[in-house]
Design a protein around this motif. Structure first.
Motif, PDB file in Angstrom:
ATOM      1  N   SER A   1       0.738  -1.286   0.000  1.00 61.20           N
ATOM      2  CA  SER A   1       0.000   0.000   0.000  1.00 61.20           C
ATOM      3  C   SER A   1       0.760   1.324   0.000  1.00 61.20           C
ATOM      4  N   PRO A   2       2.052   1.516   0.164  1.00 63.00           N
ATOM      5  CA  PRO A   2       3.135   0.539   0.170  1.00 63.00           C
ATOM      6  C   PRO A   2       4.001   0.518   1.442  1.00 63.00           C
ATOM      7  N   LEU A   3       3.759   1.417   2.419  1.00 60.92           N
ATOM      8  CA  LEU A   3       4.750   1.667   3.466  1.00 60.92           C
ATOM      9  C   LEU A   3       5.024   0.449   4.343  1.00 60.92           C
ATOM     10  N   LEU A   4       6.303   0.039   4.394  1.00 64.53           N
ATOM     11  CA  LEU A   4       6.746  -1.006   5.315  1.00 64.53           C
ATOM     12  C   LEU A   4       7.784  -0.466   6.300  1.00 64.53           C
ATOM     13  N   THR A   5       8.834   0.164   5.775  1.00 64.71           N
ATOM     14  CA  THR A   5       9.872   0.685   6.658  1.00 64.71           C
ATOM     15  C   THR A   5      10.152   2.143   6.332  1.00 64.71           C
ATOM     16  N   ILE A   6      10.715   2.828   7.310  1.00 63.98           N
ATOM     17  CA  ILE A   6      11.070   4.235   7.102  1.00 63.98           C
ATOM     18  C   ILE A   6      12.412   4.496   7.758  1.00 63.98           C
ATOM     19  N   ASN A   7      13.239   5.280   7.079  1.00 66.77           N
ATOM     20  CA  ASN A   7      14.546   5.662   7.598  1.00 66.77           C
ATOM     21  C   ASN A   7      14.627   7.184   7.609  1.00 66.77           C
ATOM     22  N   ARG A   8      14.379   7.745   8.776  1.00 66.56           N
ATOM     23  CA  ARG A   8      14.479   9.193   8.984  1.00 66.56           C
ATOM     24  C   ARG A   8      15.454   9.402  10.134  1.00 66.56           C
ATOM     25  N   ALA A   9      16.480  10.185   9.916  1.00 66.03           N
ATOM     26  CA  ALA A   9      17.559  10.303  10.894  1.00 66.03           C
ATOM     27  C   ALA A   9      17.022  10.655  12.279  1.00 66.03           C
ATOM     28  N   PRO A  10      17.301   9.808  13.285  1.00 67.05           N
ATOM     29  CA  PRO A  10      16.855  10.110  14.648  1.00 67.05           C
ATOM     30  C   PRO A  10      17.776  11.130  15.313  1.00 67.05           C
ATOM     31  N   GLN A  11      17.359  11.605  16.454  1.00 70.28           N
ATOM     32  CA  GLN A  11      18.119  12.618  17.171  1.00 70.28           C
ATOM     33  C   GLN A  11      19.539  12.149  17.479  1.00 70.28           C
ATOM     34  N   GLU A  12      19.672  10.839  17.712  1.00 72.25           N
ATOM     35  CA  GLU A  12      20.985  10.305  18.093  1.00 72.25           C
ATOM     36  C   GLU A  12      22.036  10.434  16.994  1.00 72.25           C
ATOM     37  N   TRP A  13      21.609  10.669  15.748  1.00 72.58           N
ATOM     38  CA  TRP A  13      22.565  10.767  14.652  1.00 72.58           C
ATOM     39  C   TRP A  13      23.094  12.192  14.449  1.00 72.58           C
ATOM     40  N   GLU A  14      22.569  13.147  15.200  1.00 72.71           N
ATOM     41  CA  GLU A  14      23.020  14.516  15.027  1.00 72.71           C
ATOM     42  C   GLU A  14      24.497  14.628  15.405  1.00 72.71           C
ATOM     43  N   GLY A  15      25.271  15.244  14.516  1.00 70.25           N
ATOM     44  CA  GLY A  15      26.680  15.465  14.795  1.00 70.25           C
ATOM     45  C   GLY A  15      27.609  14.374  14.324  1.00 70.25           C
ATOM     46  N   ILE A  16      27.056  13.247  13.813  1.00 69.63           N
ATOM     47  CA  ILE A  16      27.963  12.210  13.332  1.00 69.63           C
ATOM     48  C   ILE A  16      28.534  12.609  11.974  1.00 69.63           C
ATOM     49  N   GLU A  17      29.649  12.002  11.604  1.00 65.29           N
ATOM     50  CA  GLU A  17      30.330  12.333  10.349  1.00 65.29           C
ATOM     51  C   GLU A  17      29.394  12.114   9.157  1.00 65.29           C
ATOM     52  N   ARG A  18      29.451  13.021   8.181  1.00 66.91           N
ATOM     53  CA  ARG A  18      28.476  13.054   7.096  1.00 66.91           C
ATOM     54  C   ARG A  18      28.419  11.751   6.303  1.00 66.91           C
TER      55      ARG A  18
END
Length: 514
Positions: A315-332
């Protein structure tokens, strides 16, 4: 109390809450004329008018109404005007040839065909009980009835909303039956994960025929967001609409965002500013994008990158990848690598990987079945799980798509993911597009071949690209040959048609593996 979940909820809420708000900005000056700008009150009235017109034609509940059209305001009206009032919409890929369209219309048993004016001549021989060309000449009949009162609306949440034909990875497409319940839950869950609000402006870059625009027309209508139509995809035009209309979000395939990145480069070369920085979020699906592309989106555009994974059948959504707060500041580069994964299960979705490496799912969004193909349905839904046909694995709770199972290249007994090789090729500055396939080889069974499109003005030889891969990956994963091409065959939704790319190399062989 149990109240049926139907698309009527979305249309009626938009009419009630946002009736005076601008809802749709149609493509300016399309063939047959456009509908201009309309409010949600006008949008709902047009939907009721279309339903009443179908009543007058004698189109019964459950009958199929095909629509063959690029993105257009009339298409959005039809999504609601057909399905909310008891019929089943059959959105057809407008890029198909006349014979392919004929097959879908006949296989679905459609009694009505709504045809874009630009397609009237190519589809002149399409035979259907009611053949209607959309445009100013039929607007009064279909969309202009004042105070229209359709005879009824759908009340069964398990009724079929649409039959969406898969985009051509097999000889004949299969019709996927999506229900009101599935589409309702997909839209609400999708909107929740994306943080949609009535302040959003959604650009329809995604073809509406593709899984009903992934269900986004339902979500943005329910929340009262403004919707902007774009008929033909062009990187510069997308950026112009982002600027002119204040676009905040759009969905697309990786090929579309590649065009936007090229257009943005041209803007900066002219000393102009890229619009939407810090405002736009893009949702990408259809193929795992290269991590380098994700880096460029965030660095060069200043837009938020979100990836989803799903299928028409879900339908179609199964998974989603949206950067969580914990990823702020990590190397690009590491952030981009993490974002290149398909994502974590959406709310209400269960994911698993079986012993053979196939990704399975259980969710309320799973389709009702393939239209008139019960055998195919039983293959896809077995033992309480939907079998996606995609191969992959989990990494810290994230689903990673390794490949279409049938596209895994087995060379010298080693399994090679074509996506991994493609991702490496995309790191080369001269590469615009890449497709990696397995071709027959007497020694290794199969060997790895890369088909590459270079960036405009860039130069690289086959040897350069092979050496580049060998400096970055295990040698058994690297291409043994590279063919430079002008274009690569893709579906209308941006997916590489690898079965077409492989075909010339396997002609005369009974099997497509070696």
């Amino acid at each position: 109390m149990i109240v049926p979940l139907t698309l009527a909820d979305f249309l009626e809420r938009a009419d009630l809450v946002y009736g005076d708000r601008e809802a749709i900005v149609d493509e300016p000056n399309p063939p047959g004329g456009g509908l201009g700008r309309m409010t949600y009150g006008q949008f709902a009235a047009m939907s009721r008018s279309l339903a009443a017109a179908l009543d007058d034609l004698g189109v019964a509940d459950g009958e199929r109404v095909a629509i063959i059209s690029p993105n257009a305001a009339r298409f959005l009206v039809s999504l609601f005007g057909v399905s909310v009032y008891g019929r089943v919409i059959v959105p057809v890929n407008f890029r198909l040839n006349a014979e392919e369209v004929r097959y879908i219309v006949e296989h679905s048993g459609s009694t009505v065909a709504l045809i874009d004016p630009e397609l009237d001549e190519p589809l002149t021989h399409l035979t259907v009980k009611h053949r209607i060309v959309l445009g100013s000449s039929t607007d009064a009949q279909l969309f202009g009835r004042r105070d229209a009162a359709p005879r009824g609306r759908v009340t069964d949440e398990n009724a079929t909303v649409s039959i969406n034909y898969t985009s051509g990875t097999t000889a004949r497409p299969k019709g996927v039956r999506l229900t009101h319940r599935g589409c309702w839950l997909n839209a609400v869950t999708f909107g929740w994960h994306l943080g949609l609000s009535d302040r959003d402006v959604y650009l329809h870059t995604l073809p509406t025929f593709h899984c009903n625009g992934w269900g986004m027309p339902y979500a943005v209508t329910a929340i009262g967001a403004r919707q902007v139509i774009i008929r033909k995809i062009d990187g510069e035009e997308i950026l112009r609409r982002v600027d002119a209309e204040g676009v905040t979000i759009f969905n697309c395939a990786p090929a579309v965002i590649a065009a936007v990145l090229d257009a943005a480069t041209a803007l900066r070369t002219r000393g102009e500013k890229v619009p939407g920085t810090g405002r736009v979020r893009i949702v990408v699906a259809g193929a795992p994008p290269p991590s380098k592309t994700i880096e460029r989106i965030e660095a060069e555009l200043g837009w938020e990158f979100i990836q989803i994974y799903g299928l028409t059948e879900t339908s179609p959504l199964l998974t989603i990848n949206r950067a969580p707060q914990e990823w702020e500041g990590i190397e690009r580069a590491e952030r981009a690598r993490r974002l290149s994964r398909a994502g974590v299960p959406a709310v209400g979705v269960r994911m698993a990987v079986d012993a053979g490496g196939e990704i399975l799912t259980r969710t309320n969004n799973v389709f009702e079945g393939y239209w008139n193909q019960p055998e195919e349905t039983s293959k896809a839904i077995a033992d309480g799980w939907f079998h996606t046909g995609d191969g992959g694995y989990t990494e810290d709770g994230y689903i990673v798509i390794a490949d279409r199972k049938k596209d895994v290249i087995i060379t010298g007994g080693e399994n090679v993911s074509s996506i991994e090789v493609e991702d490496c090729l995309y790191q080369h500055p001269a590469v615009a597009e890449a497709a990696v396939i397995g071709v027959p080889d007497e020694k290794w069974g199969e060997t790895i071949k890369a088909l590459v499109v270079l960036r405009p003005g860039a130069q690289a030889t086959a040897g350069d690209l092979i050496d580049f891969c060998r400096s970055r990956m295990a040698h058994y994963k690297c291409p043994t040959s590279v063919e430079l091409r002008e274009t690569l065959a893709r579906t209308a939704t941006g997916k590489l048609q690898k079965f077409k790319l492989r075909e010339p190399y396997w002609q005369g062989r009974e099997r497509r593996v070696n």
